[in-house]
Design an enzyme around this catalytic site. Structure first.
Site, short mmCIF file in Angstrom:
data_model
loop_
_atom_site.label_atom_id
_atom_site.label_comp_id
_atom_site.label_asym_id
_atom_site.label_seq_id
_atom_site.Cartn_x
_atom_site.Cartn_y
_atom_site.Cartn_z
N CYS A 181 -0.62 8.83 14.40
CA CYS A 181 -1.55 9.33 13.35
C CYS A 181 -0.94 10.76 12.73
O CYS A 181 -0.76 11.01 11.88
CB CYS A 181 -2.74 9.50 13.75
SG CYS A 181 -3.64 8.15 14.30
N HIS A 185 -0.30 13.07 9.82
CA HIS A 185 -1.26 13.64 9.44
C HIS A 185 -1.42 14.90 10.37
O HIS A 185 -2.42 15.31 10.88
CB HIS A 185 -2.59 13.14 9.84
CG HIS A 185 -2.71 11.91 8.59
ND1 HIS A 185 -3.05 12.26 7.29
CD2 HIS A 185 -2.36 10.56 8.40
CE1 HIS A 185 -3.15 11.11 6.57
NE2 HIS A 185 -2.56 10.19 7.25
N ARG A 229 -10.30 2.42 6.47
CA ARG A 229 -9.50 3.58 6.22
C ARG A 229 -8.71 3.66 7.44
O ARG A 229 -7.51 3.58 7.67
CB ARG A 229 -9.93 4.91 5.90
CG ARG A 229 -9.38 6.11 5.64
CD ARG A 229 -8.08 5.99 4.63
NE ARG A 229 -6.94 5.32 5.14
CZ ARG A 229 -5.93 4.79 4.35
NH1 ARG A 229 -5.71 5.19 3.15
NH2 ARG A 229 -4.76 4.45 4.74
N CYS A 233 -4.52 2.60 8.13
CA CYS A 233 -3.77 3.67 8.61
C CYS A 233 -2.79 3.04 9.67
O CYS A 233 -1.67 3.08 9.70
CB CYS A 233 -4.49 4.92 9.05
SG CYS A 233 -4.53 6.03 7.84
#
Lengths: 272, 104, 205
Positions: A181, A185, A229, A233
């Site tokens: 992730c 991010h 969401r 991802c």
């Protein structure tokens, strides 16, 4: 009565050709235009239709046991919906585990109303032709925390550990592209193409990442939840698919929501 | 089968600001189902009628260019708080829906 | 042979790290890993085997992408040893095909239809041709790359290697190892080298 009508039909097209080709400078201009557009739409967000639908579903006697969800305990006592969304994920003593909003709502559909989990999991997320009931329910519950601050009860049992696990999930690099992730991010001010990326490790970035979910996505006109969401991802991360309502996703949502602590939740949002 | 509309009607100065959210697939008839490959038949709202205090103030024809779950906004003069707003639509399959709200 | 030797070194290091991790069975990462392994299912082309970390992924995850320099160097050498340079010694392909590959972001997701070749995903993260205005910023801007660094065989070989396996020079780079995992083949990488270095490429205008 005078029949003076200003027929300003604000016909909102789902396919907004937000020019993906504009300059870097104009990129910010395009983002600004979109922000303006979103502000206008937020006043009349179709998400409200799903809030209405969800409220009706919440209050109607349904399922094999023919009861409503008005005895569902979202953490603030049976039937208390107001403020519950911004205080989840949280620890639920009746099941002895941490649950996020969607997971808890589905838990109530199963335990109170008698729905079968495998049937609910058959279509977890909205598509063009079908919005799952739990999506509408999550939207209703989220709407009941509009303009309230995220206040995740981190002092409850298991919360700190779940948070740490979520943090480790966000850092886990694997798959053909070695992505975690945090690959996308983990820093401020980054973009994939034109899409801005929230830095989930910072309070502001984490707030951005949970803000606006559940959200009405104009592309396709579908209502989508934070669970969706997270799922999408992982798709983009080139991972296999996370199981619906799994511990991993709850841990990730705990990590994001706790990092967003204290930020104002504006309610179900609108996404391009 | 049609889901209710969400209607907001508010006096702003000497006119009422009416906003309507409709729940409708607004299928154009030109899109294929990703899974089956079958064309999704056209299904869209054709006619919209808005009346305030029993008088028709808007009568409109719309078509497939309007998005799923459309939003409409109107400003109507010469009305008062408390007047009843009735919005109704009819789609190409003959489905109808009518909802009402009072101006606040 | 050399690759095998390098892999062996990697295996040794990773085994040591695993042992170290086992002593920490209680730590959140260990729990996260067992959770992840229980919570994902194969979908489309994305199998659950993808959840298994290779040595490099494990080292980068465990060290917060800041591995001890000695380990980083050895593992980078291992990655470098795995790079297969073109047998014909030529690195420069066709920048026009390169641009198409750079534009495409498809490949390896569970919704990608099988049989469709993976794209280079380049514009997702880099600025390249100045006329493409939709570019990401996760990686450095590469506009004018060839003009700046020249188009010598040495530079061509460096760029080829970078695209083939970015981890050979920066162990925990966020850039995928396109050649190493077989996402891009030799010709595709050559075409991307041309996109960056060919004086006629829009990147260098």
């Amino acid at each position: 009565m005078k029949r003076t009508v200003l027929f300003c039909a604000a016909i909102i097209l789902a396919a907004i050709a937000l020019a993906t080709s504009s300059t870097a400078g104009a990129k910010d201009a395009a983002t600004a235009e979109f922000e303006k557009f979103r502000d206008v739409l937020e006043e009349d967000n179709p998400a409200e239709l799903f809030e209405m639908k969800g409220e009706e579903l919440w209050k109607t006697k349904r399922g094999p046991k023919q009861v409503s969800l008005e005895q569902c305990d979202l953490g603030l006592g049976p039937g208390v919906v107001r403020g519950a969304y911004v205080a989840m994920p949280r620890y639920f003593a009746d099941v002895g585990r941490v649950m996020d909003a969607e997971r808890r709502i589905v838990h109530c559909m199963v335990s109170l109303q008698g729905f079968k989990p495998e049937e609910i999991a058959r279509q977890p997320f909205s598509n063009a032709s079908q919005t799952p009931e739990q999506t509408a329910l999550v939207t209703y519950v989220a709407g009941q925390s509009r303009n309230m601050k995220f206040a995740i009860p981190m002092n409850q049992p298991g919360m700190r550990e779940t948070y740490e696990i979520g943090k480790a999930v966000a850092a886990y690099r694997a798959g053909p592209y070695d992505f975690s992730c945090s690959s996308c991010h983990g820093d401020d001010g980054k973009r994939i193409r034109m899409q801005e990326l929230a830095n989930i490790s910072s309070p502001e970035g984490a707030a951005k990442s949970v803000q606006g979910w559940p959200g009405y996505r104009m592309t396709g006109g579908v209502m989508l939840t934070l669970q969706w969401r997270m799922n999408d991802c992982f798709r983009q991360q080139r991972f296999p698919a996370p199981n619906y309502l799994s511990d991993t996703i709850t841990a990730l949502i705990t990590y994001l929501s706790a990092n967003a602590e204290g930020s104002l939740y504006k309610g179900p949002g609108i996404k391009r | 089968m049609a889901e209710p509309m969400k209607i907001r009607a508010q006096m702003k100065g000497d006119s009422a600001d009416i906003r309507v959210l409709m729940s409708h697939p607004m299928d154009t008839g030109q899109v294929k189902d990703a899974k089956t490959g079958q064309t999704i038949p056209a299904h869209f709202i054709q006619q919209v009628i808005v009346s305030v205090g029993g008088k028709v103030v808007v009568e409109g024809q719309i078509g497939t260019a309007v998005s799923r779950n459309p939003v409409f906004g109107f400003k109507v003069k010469g009305v008062r708080a408390g007047d009843k707003v009735v919005v109704s639509w009819t789609d190409n399959k003959g489905d109808k829906r009518s909802d009402e709200a009072a101006i606040v | 042979m050399e690759i095998r030797k390098a892999s062996l070194i990697c295996t040794l290091i990773c085994t040591q790290l695993s042992l170290a991790a086992a002593a920490w069975a209680d730590d959140p990462r260990a729990k996260a890993i067992s959770m992840i392994k229980a919570d994902f299912s194969a979908q489309g082309s994305a199998g659950v085997d993808r959840l298994e970390q290779d040595g490099l992924q494990a080292v980068c995850t465990r060290s917060g992408n800041k591995p001890p320099p000695a380990i980083a160097r050895r593992l980078e050498q291992d990655q470098q040893a795995g790079i297969r340079y073109p047998a014909d010694g030529k690195f420069l392909g066709d920048w026009r095909s390169g641009e198409k590959i750079a534009q495409s972001g498809s490949g390896y997701t569970w919704t990608d239809p099988p049989g469709v070749p993976a794209g280079g995903n380049c514009y997702n993260c880099h600025r390249l041709a100045p006329q493409e205005l939709s570019f990401g910023s996760l990686g450095p801007a590469l506009t004018g790359y060839g003009k700046t660094f020249g188009n010598t065989t040495e530079v061509q070989k460096y760029v080829y290697g970078k695209i083939y396996n970015a981890k050979a020079s920066h162990l925990c780079s966020i850039m995928p190892r396109f050649g190493h995992v077989g996402a891009l083949n030799e010709q595709q990488i050559k075409d991307l080298v041309a996109l960056l270095l060919d004086p006629a490429s829009p990147v260098n205008q």
